[in-house]
Scaffold this motif. Structure first.
Motif, short mmCIF file in Angstrom:
data_model
loop_
_atom_site.label_atom_id
_atom_site.label_comp_id
_atom_site.label_asym_id
_atom_site.label_seq_id
_atom_site.Cartn_x
_atom_site.Cartn_y
_atom_site.Cartn_z
N ASP A 72 -2.20 9.06 6.31
CA ASP A 72 -1.08 8.28 5.80
C ASP A 72 -1.49 7.65 4.46
O ASP A 72 -2.60 7.11 4.34
CB ASP A 72 -0.69 7.18 6.78
N LEU A 73 -0.59 7.71 3.49
CA LEU A 73 -0.95 7.19 2.17
C LEU A 73 0.30 6.89 1.36
O LEU A 73 1.42 7.22 1.74
CB LEU A 73 -1.84 8.20 1.42
N VAL A 74 0.08 6.24 0.22
CA VAL A 74 1.12 6.06 -0.79
C VAL A 74 0.78 7.00 -1.94
O VAL A 74 -0.33 6.93 -2.50
CB VAL A 74 1.19 4.61 -1.29
N CYS A 104 3.73 8.31 2.59
CA CYS A 104 3.62 9.65 3.15
C CYS A 104 2.82 9.59 4.44
O CYS A 104 1.75 8.98 4.48
CB CYS A 104 2.91 10.59 2.17
N SER A 105 3.33 10.23 5.46
CA SER A 105 2.56 10.33 6.70
C SER A 105 1.64 11.54 6.61
O SER A 105 1.80 12.42 5.75
CB SER A 105 3.50 10.48 7.89
N ARG A 106 0.67 11.56 7.48
CA ARG A 106 -0.27 12.68 7.52
C ARG A 106 0.50 13.99 7.68
O ARG A 106 1.41 14.11 8.49
CB ARG A 106 -1.23 12.50 8.69
N GLY A 136 -5.48 6.11 -3.30
CA GLY A 136 -6.22 5.09 -2.57
C GLY A 136 -5.89 3.69 -3.07
O GLY A 136 -5.69 2.76 -2.27
N VAL A 137 -5.82 3.52 -4.39
CA VAL A 137 -5.47 2.21 -4.95
C VAL A 137 -4.03 1.84 -4.58
O VAL A 137 -3.76 0.70 -4.16
CB VAL A 137 -5.64 2.23 -6.49
N ALA A 138 -3.11 2.78 -4.69
CA ALA A 138 -1.71 2.50 -4.36
C ALA A 138 -1.56 2.16 -2.88
O ALA A 138 -0.80 1.25 -2.52
CB ALA A 138 -0.85 3.71 -4.71
N GLN A 299 -10.34 2.75 -0.92
CA GLN A 299 -10.99 3.99 -0.48
C GLN A 299 -10.14 5.18 -0.91
O GLN A 299 -8.92 5.11 -0.92
CB GLN A 299 -11.17 3.99 1.04
N TRP A 300 -10.81 6.26 -1.24
CA TRP A 300 -10.08 7.47 -1.60
C TRP A 300 -9.28 7.98 -0.40
O TRP A 300 -9.76 7.95 0.74
CB TRP A 300 -11.07 8.56 -2.03
N MET A 301 -8.08 8.44 -0.68
CA MET A 301 -7.28 9.05 0.35
C MET A 301 -7.69 10.52 0.53
O MET A 301 -8.24 11.14 -0.38
CB MET A 301 -5.79 8.97 0.00
#
Length: 308
Positions: A72-74, A104-106, A136-138, A299-301
């Motif tokens: 999961d990420l932006v 965004c989901s995995r 990762g920052v977002a 952390q890096w996505m």
């Protein structure tokens, strides 16, 4: 000018169109050259280029690959993909499936790349490095913003950024819902403790005189003052300071300071702020909370390039 108006002048969010393409090209060029040519090494390598991909068999010239979120990420950094591909040769094209700043989901597909296999393979690591870092920052920024809940307090970034990558990392903060503090030393007067010490103006009349001298030199600029004690606030207000940064104040001290300032200036809390602190800080009534953690603790996505 009232505190809300000052706060609205401060609260900016960098957009991709505001980033200089030449700066992005320079970063891409460095990343490409260190991967293909050993940029940064005292002695150049005996061979250069992607020595693995150049020996691919016939029939593997064209390819299609998908960028997939593996957690999961932006999303952030998608506009940089095409310039990266272009840096490796002609013919590869990127079609994004969404825009930056989206949750965004995995398993979410971020976009599709089509073109010469060798170009895609050579560019793969570099484009993933940019996307994974910026996403990762977002993503961490959004976590911090959500921790503030329904509070009107806005989250600001700082100048604690990776050298050379400031505009991209500040853009990523904006994609995560945060706001950008000054871009550099050039766009806001910010009197910090060391400036006050250097000028011999840590309090009282001398502090007010120092603020007034800057107001005379930069009449159109916001002037921000970092204070570390309550007794510095009144002299600053007397001098018409626009923004007061309350450095390492406790919750009770912040509440006292906000009451004392009483909307005569915008207020900003900073110093050692953690994710766990944000719900309580959001209830104190400061206009902003600034932290560098959304960049230096991000952390890096996990984003993959899956071959079709």
């Amino acid at each position: 000018m009232s505190a809300p108006l000052i706060a609205n002048r401060i609260a900016k969010q960098l957009k991709w169109e505001e980033i200089d393409p030449a700066a992005v090209t320079t970063l891409i060029s460095i990343a490409r050259n260190e991967d293909l040519e050993g940029w940064g090494l005292a002695e150049p390598p005996e061979q250069t280029g992607d020595i693995t991909s150049r020996l691919l068999p016939k029939g593997s010239e064209q390819a299609t690959a998908r960028l997939i979120a593996r957690n999961d990420l932006v999303s952030c950094g998608l506009p940089i993909v095409q310039p990266i591909l272009d840096a490796y040769g002609a013919g590869a094209s990127f079609k994004p499936a969404l825009t930056d700043g989206k949750e965004c989901s995995r398993g979410t597909q971020l976009g599709t790349i089509e073109g010469p296999a060798r170009v895609i393979l050579e560019a793969e690591r570099v484009l993933l490095n940019f996307l994974q870092r910026l996403s990762g920052v977002a993503t961490l920024t959004q976590l911090y913003v959500k921790a503030l809940g329904s509070s009107p307090t806005r989250l600001l970034d700082t100048r604690k950024t990776t050298p050379g990558y400031r505009v991209l990392e500040k853009y990523a903060v904006a994609c995560g819902g945060g706001f950008n503090h000054r871009m550099g030393l050039f766009d806001r007067v910010m009197l910090k403790d060391n400036h006050l010490a250097a000028a011999g103006a840590t309090g009282g009349k001398k502090l007010a005189e120092l603020v007034n001298s800057y107001r005379g030199s930069y009449p159109e600029m916001i002037i921000e003052l970092e204070v570390d004690s309550i007794d510095q606030i009144l002299p600053a207000l007397d001098a018409g300071i626009e923004n007061i940064l309350l450095d390492n104040f406790s919750l009770s001290e912040l509440a006292e300071a906000v009451s004392l300032i009483a909307n005569k200036a915008a207020t900003e809390a900073s110093g050692g702020i953690t994710l766990e602190d944000l719900p309580a800080l959001g209830q104190v009534g400061v206009d902003f909370i600034s932290t560098g953690a959304t960049v230096h603790k991000a952390q890096w996505m996990d984003i993959g390039l899956d071959w079709n």
